[in-house]
Design a protein around this motif. Structure first.
Motif, PDB file in Angstrom:
ATOM      1  N   TYR A 286     -43.769  19.774 -11.016  1.00 35.94           N
ATOM      2  CA  TYR A 286     -43.078  19.339 -12.226  1.00 35.94           C
ATOM      3  C   TYR A 286     -43.851  19.671 -13.484  1.00 35.94           C
ATOM      4  CZ  TYR A 286     -40.533  16.634  -8.760  1.00 35.94           C
ATOM      5  OH  TYR A 286     -39.795  16.264  -7.672  1.00 35.94           O
ATOM      6  N   CYS A 287     -43.104  19.967 -14.529  1.00 32.17           N
ATOM      7  CA  CYS A 287     -43.714  20.124 -15.846  1.00 32.17           C
ATOM      8  C   CYS A 287     -44.159  18.759 -16.363  1.00 32.17           C
ATOM      9  CB  CYS A 287     -42.704  20.749 -16.811  1.00 32.17           C
ATOM     10  SG  CYS A 287     -43.289  20.759 -18.512  1.00 32.17           S
ATOM     11  N   PRO A 288     -45.405  18.654 -16.823  1.00 36.37           N
ATOM     12  CA  PRO A 288     -45.888  17.355 -17.313  1.00 36.37           C
ATOM     13  C   PRO A 288     -45.206  16.913 -18.596  1.00 36.37           C
ATOM     14  CG  PRO A 288     -47.539  19.049 -17.708  1.00 36.37           C
ATOM     15  CD  PRO A 288     -46.449  19.684 -16.869  1.00 36.37           C
ATOM     16  N   THR A 289     -44.576  17.845 -19.294  1.00 38.87           N
ATOM     17  CA  THR A 289     -43.908  17.464 -20.536  1.00 38.87           C
ATOM     18  C   THR A 289     -42.393  17.391 -20.373  1.00 38.87           C
ATOM     19  OG1 THR A 289     -43.887  19.753 -21.302  1.00 38.87           O
ATOM     20  CG2 THR A 289     -45.773  18.415 -21.937  1.00 38.87           C
ATOM     21  N   GLY A 290     -41.932  17.439 -19.104  1.00 38.52           N
ATOM     22  CA  GLY A 290     -40.538  17.125 -18.856  1.00 38.52           C
ATOM     23  C   GLY A 290     -39.575  18.297 -18.918  1.00 38.52           C
ATOM     24  N   ASP A 291     -40.073  19.523 -18.703  1.00 37.22           N
ATOM     25  CA  ASP A 291     -39.171  20.668 -18.690  1.00 37.22           C
ATOM     26  C   ASP A 291     -38.465  20.850 -17.350  1.00 37.22           C
ATOM     27  OD1 ASP A 291     -41.333  22.579 -20.836  1.00 37.22           O
ATOM     28  OD2 ASP A 291     -39.565  21.422 -21.331  1.00 37.22           O
ATOM     29  N   GLY A 292     -38.823  20.047 -16.359  1.00 34.66           N
ATOM     30  CA  GLY A 292     -38.106  20.118 -15.100  1.00 34.66           C
ATOM     31  C   GLY A 292     -38.998  20.422 -13.915  1.00 34.66           C
TER      32      GLY A 292
ATOM     33  N   ARG B 297     -47.628  27.469 -13.835  1.00 36.70           N
ATOM     34  CA  ARG B 297     -47.465  26.978 -15.198  1.00 36.70           C
ATOM     35  C   ARG B 297     -45.995  26.967 -15.574  1.00 36.70           C
ATOM     36  NH1 ARG B 297     -51.983  26.532 -18.357  1.00 36.70           N
ATOM     37  NH2 ARG B 297     -53.913  27.189 -17.361  1.00 36.70           N
ATOM     38  N   CYS B 298     -45.641  25.987 -16.372  1.00 32.95           N
ATOM     39  CA  CYS B 298     -44.259  25.858 -16.818  1.00 32.95           C
ATOM     40  C   CYS B 298     -43.878  27.068 -17.676  1.00 32.95           C
ATOM     41  CB  CYS B 298     -44.125  24.579 -17.637  1.00 32.95           C
ATOM     42  SG  CYS B 298     -42.515  24.406 -18.418  1.00 32.95           S
ATOM     43  N   PRO B 299     -42.763  27.744 -17.333  1.00 27.43           N
ATOM     44  CA  PRO B 299     -42.346  28.884 -18.153  1.00 27.43           C
ATOM     45  C   PRO B 299     -41.855  28.456 -19.534  1.00 27.43           C
ATOM     46  CG  PRO B 299     -40.715  28.408 -16.451  1.00 27.43           C
ATOM     47  CD  PRO B 299     -41.884  27.499 -16.196  1.00 27.43           C
ATOM     48  N   GLY B 300     -41.579  27.180 -19.700  1.00 27.05           N
ATOM     49  CA  GLY B 300     -41.089  26.698 -20.986  1.00 27.05           C
ATOM     50  C   GLY B 300     -42.198  26.423 -21.969  1.00 27.05           C
ATOM     51  N   CYS B 301     -43.225  25.684 -21.528  1.00 29.37           N
ATOM     52  CA  CYS B 301     -44.254  25.243 -22.467  1.00 29.37           C
ATOM     53  C   CYS B 301     -45.646  25.710 -22.085  1.00 29.37           C
ATOM     54  CB  CYS B 301     -44.232  23.722 -22.601  1.00 29.37           C
ATOM     55  SG  CYS B 301     -44.747  22.869 -21.111  1.00 29.37           S
ATOM     56  N   GLY B 302     -45.820  26.276 -20.870  1.00 31.15           N
ATOM     57  CA  GLY B 302     -47.115  26.813 -20.497  1.00 31.15           C
ATOM     58  C   GLY B 302     -48.080  25.802 -19.926  1.00 31.15           C
TER      59      GLY B 302
END
Ligand SMILES: [Zn+2]
Length: 120
Positions: free
Chosen positions: A4-10, A18-23
């Motif tokens: 999971y993204c720690p900042t809630g991107d899914g 790494r989250c493709p949205g926020c890194g």
């Protein structure tokens, strides 16, 4: 296991680091509360590859990439030109690891030529 993204991107496949949205580096546990972590620049990460016109095509592309030894993932991009139908009719964005991007994009280019989707 999903991560999971720690900042809630899914949620993402477990090989995505790494989250493709926020890194942000993904974590095993879903975020329990909105956090205000500092967003950091994306380093080696998952990058956008291509957009498939619908889910069946996205699944086909994922399968071919997997056959090539390239791990990829797709996510719905939202309703397309007409917002009718199920998620299967949405465009799907494909993502791959940055290091595999060049090879993956060559595979997708071949697929598009085979399907006559290249538009010339
Ligand atoms: Zn994120």
């Amino acid at each position: 296991m999903t991560r999971y993204c720690p900042t809630g991107d899914g949620a993402f496949e477990d090989w995505v680091e790494r989250c493709p949205g926020c890194g942000q580096a993904l974590q095993v546990e879903p975020p329990v509360a909105p956090s205000r972590m500092t967003h950091q620049p994306v380093d080696e990460a998952v990058v956008y590859l291509a957009t498939a016109p619908n889910e069946p095509v996205a699944q086909l592309w994922l399968q071919v990439l997997e056959d090539e030894g390239i791990r990829a993932m797709a996510k719905p991009a939202g309703p397309g030109y007409g917002a009718w139908g199920s998620v299967a009719t949405f465009e799907h964005e494909l993502f791959v690891l940055r290091s595999a991007h060049d090879r993956a994009s060559a595979v997708i280019a071949d697929l598009r030529e085979d399907d006559g989707l290249a538009g010339g």
